[in-house]
Motif scaffolding. Structure first.
Motif, PDB file in Angstrom:
ATOM      1  N   UNK A  17       0.842  -1.211   0.000  1.00 43.41           N
ATOM      2  CA  UNK A  17       0.000   0.000   0.000  1.00 43.41           C
ATOM      3  C   UNK A  17       0.873   1.257   0.000  1.00 43.41           C
ATOM      4  N   UNK A  18       1.971   1.224   0.780  1.00 42.07           N
ATOM      5  CA  UNK A  18       2.903   2.367   0.775  1.00 42.07           C
ATOM      6  C   UNK A  18       3.437   2.591  -0.630  1.00 42.07           C
ATOM      7  N   UNK A  19       3.794   1.493  -1.303  1.00 39.10           N
ATOM      8  CA  UNK A  19       4.330   1.584  -2.663  1.00 39.10           C
ATOM      9  C   UNK A  19       3.320   2.213  -3.611  1.00 39.10           C
ATOM     10  N   UNK A  20       2.058   1.801  -3.487  1.00 37.82           N
ATOM     11  CA  UNK A  20       1.006   2.346  -4.358  1.00 37.82           C
ATOM     12  C   UNK A  20       0.846   3.849  -4.115  1.00 37.82           C
ATOM     13  N   UNK A  21       0.806   4.239  -2.843  1.00 38.23           N
ATOM     14  CA  UNK A  21       0.612   5.664  -2.520  1.00 38.23           C
ATOM     15  C   UNK A  21       1.791   6.497  -3.018  1.00 38.23           C
ATOM     16  N   UNK A  22       3.000   5.945  -2.867  1.00 40.22           N
ATOM     17  CA  UNK A  22       4.202   6.651  -3.316  1.00 40.22           C
ATOM     18  C   UNK A  22       4.143   6.858  -4.831  1.00 40.22           C
ATOM     19  N   UNK A  23       3.782   5.779  -5.531  1.00 39.59           N
ATOM     20  CA  UNK A  23       3.730   5.852  -6.997  1.00 39.59           C
ATOM     21  C   UNK A  23       2.679   6.868  -7.459  1.00 39.59           C
ATOM     22  N   UNK A  24       1.537   6.869  -6.774  1.00 41.88           N
ATOM     23  CA  UNK A  24       0.469   7.810  -7.153  1.00 41.88           C
ATOM     24  C   UNK A  24       0.935   9.253  -6.959  1.00 41.88           C
ATOM     25  N   UNK A  25       1.653   9.468  -5.854  1.00 46.16           N
ATOM     26  CA  UNK A  25       2.121  10.820  -5.548  1.00 46.16           C
ATOM     27  C   UNK A  25       3.143  11.274  -6.594  1.00 46.16           C
ATOM     28  N   UNK A  26       4.083  10.352  -6.926  1.00 48.65           N
ATOM     29  CA  UNK A  26       5.139  10.690  -7.895  1.00 48.65           C
ATOM     30  C   UNK A  26       4.574  10.965  -9.289  1.00 48.65           C
ATOM     31  N   UNK A  27       3.490  10.247  -9.632  1.00 46.47           N
ATOM     32  CA  UNK A  27       2.953  10.348 -11.003  1.00 46.47           C
ATOM     33  C   UNK A  27       2.306  11.709 -11.267  1.00 46.47           C
ATOM     34  N   UNK A  28       1.904  12.385 -10.191  1.00 42.34           N
ATOM     35  CA  UNK A  28       1.245  13.682 -10.337  1.00 42.34           C
ATOM     36  C   UNK A  28      -0.191  13.562 -10.842  1.00 42.34           C
ATOM     37  N   UNK A  29      -0.685  12.321 -10.935  1.00 45.84           N
ATOM     38  CA  UNK A  29      -2.074  12.152 -11.405  1.00 45.84           C
ATOM     39  C   UNK A  29      -3.032  12.645 -10.341  1.00 45.84           C
ATOM     40  N   UNK A  30      -4.047  13.368 -10.803  1.00 42.33           N
ATOM     41  CA  UNK A  30      -5.004  13.904  -9.832  1.00 42.33           C
ATOM     42  C   UNK A  30      -6.190  12.946  -9.659  1.00 42.33           C
ATOM     43  N   UNK A  31      -6.482  12.626  -8.418  1.00 42.62           N
ATOM     44  CA  UNK A  31      -7.610  11.728  -8.146  1.00 42.62           C
ATOM     45  C   UNK A  31      -8.772  12.572  -7.638  1.00 42.62           C
ATOM     46  N   UNK A  32      -9.860  12.589  -8.395  1.00 45.27           N
ATOM     47  CA  UNK A  32     -11.013  13.407  -7.985  1.00 45.27           C
ATOM     48  C   UNK A  32     -12.050  12.571  -7.243  1.00 45.27           C
ATOM     49  N   UNK A  33     -11.923  11.234  -7.361  1.00 43.52           N
ATOM     50  CA  UNK A  33     -12.871  10.339  -6.682  1.00 43.52           C
ATOM     51  C   UNK A  33     -12.128   9.123  -6.145  1.00 43.52           C
ATOM     52  N   UNK A  34     -12.345   8.816  -4.887  1.00 48.91           N
ATOM     53  CA  UNK A  34     -11.756   7.618  -4.276  1.00 48.91           C
ATOM     54  C   UNK A  34     -12.888   6.684  -3.889  1.00 48.91           C
TER      55      UNK A  34
END
Ligand code: NAP
Length: 262
Positions: free
Chosen positions: A67-84
């Motif tokens: 889960x840490x890896x996923x969150x790190x990757x999402x943060x690095x990618x700069x992709x914006x998440x508008x819905x979780x």
């Protein structure tokens, strides 16, 4: 770059139906689950059918390091998440003290800790960006204790209460929080929870994941706080308030025990 809806547990059941309903409305998606093959073919199919960007990430959310890896990757990618959409979850049945602790711990890691961590990380990002929407998947089980599924019922009560609390906290930041509380829904859930779904098969309570998803996307547009698909399930959710707790425990325990394999 499009703005994405991140859906956990999107490889089957309610998560898959929500992914399809959202893609149909033109929403770009990031699908998360453990089964790579399923995610790959679902992403490909949704992208082709609806012309939206669909990414997928393989992650065992009950493993904090993954889960840490996923969150790190999402943060690095700069992709914006508008819905979780925190949908991934499972149930377990039988006498709590007789179960393998590893399975009960996995349930807490996935149904509670991963969900809370995703709300914290992505909800925090949304608040800093001034907006977003979170949907957490609880259950009608969230409204009562469930002897012989005690850990599962308690985990869903946590999801319901966390979501309602966060809804109030995040409102000033423009982040909407809803909680979905489905009743019995046709999916792999029952088999994975070691329950016999046969008794429920003909029941009017049972809904399809597609029905649940349709009600949910409409309710999300109206920013509904607690989404309970189907009037029978709404009655089921609110009925524990009518009787004393000892009676609620007794009835819930009898219903769950009757679905345990003999
Ligand atoms: N079906 C019902 O009657 C019912 C009723 C009320 C609430 N719910 C809730 O609805 C949600 C979805 O359940 P469902 O009925 O759609 O069951 P399902 O078909 O078994 O779907 C569960 C999803 O969660 C994913 N998942 C399971 N463990 C995971 C893990 N460790 N890491 C990442 N993903 C994981 C699964 O994908 P992988 O196997 O690919 O990882 C799958 O996509 C759950 O939270 C459940 O508690 C279900």
């Amino acid at each position: 770059m499009p703005r994405y809806a991140l859906i956990t547990g999107a490889s089957s059941g309610i998560g898959l139906a929500l992914a399809e309903a959202m893609a149909r409305r033109g929403q770009a998606l990031i699908l998360v689950a453990r089964q790579r093959d399923a995610l790959e073919s679902i992403a490909c199919e949704l992208a082709q059918r609806f012309g939206v960007d669909v990414l997928f990430r393989v992650c065992d959310l009950s493993e904090p390091l993954q889960l840490s890896g996923l969150l790190h990757e999402l943060e690095q990618s700069g992709r914006q998440i508008e819905m979780l959409v925190n949908n991934a979850g499972f149930g377990n049945s039988g006498e709590f003290v007789e179960q393998d602790w590893s399975r009960e711990q996995e349930l807490i890691e996935l149904n509670i800790l991963a969900l809370a961590r995703l709300c914290h990380a992505i909800g925090g990002q949304m608040a800093r960006n001034g907006g977003g929407q979170i949907l957490n998947v609880a259950s009608v089980a969230a409204f009562q204790p469930g002897p012989w599924m005690s850990n599962y019922y308690a985990s869903k009560a946590y999801v319901l209460h966390l979501s309602e609390g966060l809804r109030a906290e995040l409102k000033p930041h423009g982040v909407k929080v809803s909680v979905l509380c489905p009743g019995p829904t046709r999916s792999a859930f029952f088999r994975n929870a070691n329950l016999e779904a046969r008794r429920l098969d003909g029941s009017k309570l049972m809904m399809s994941p597609e029905e649940v998803a349709l009600v949910t996307v409409k309710a999300l547009q109206r920013n509904k706080a607690i989404i309970i698909p189907g009037w029978r399930n709404r009655l089921l959710a609110w009925s524990p308030r009518m009787g004393p707790r000892w009676l609620v425990r007794l009835i819930a325990g009898r219903v769950i025990r009757s679905a345990l394999p003999r």
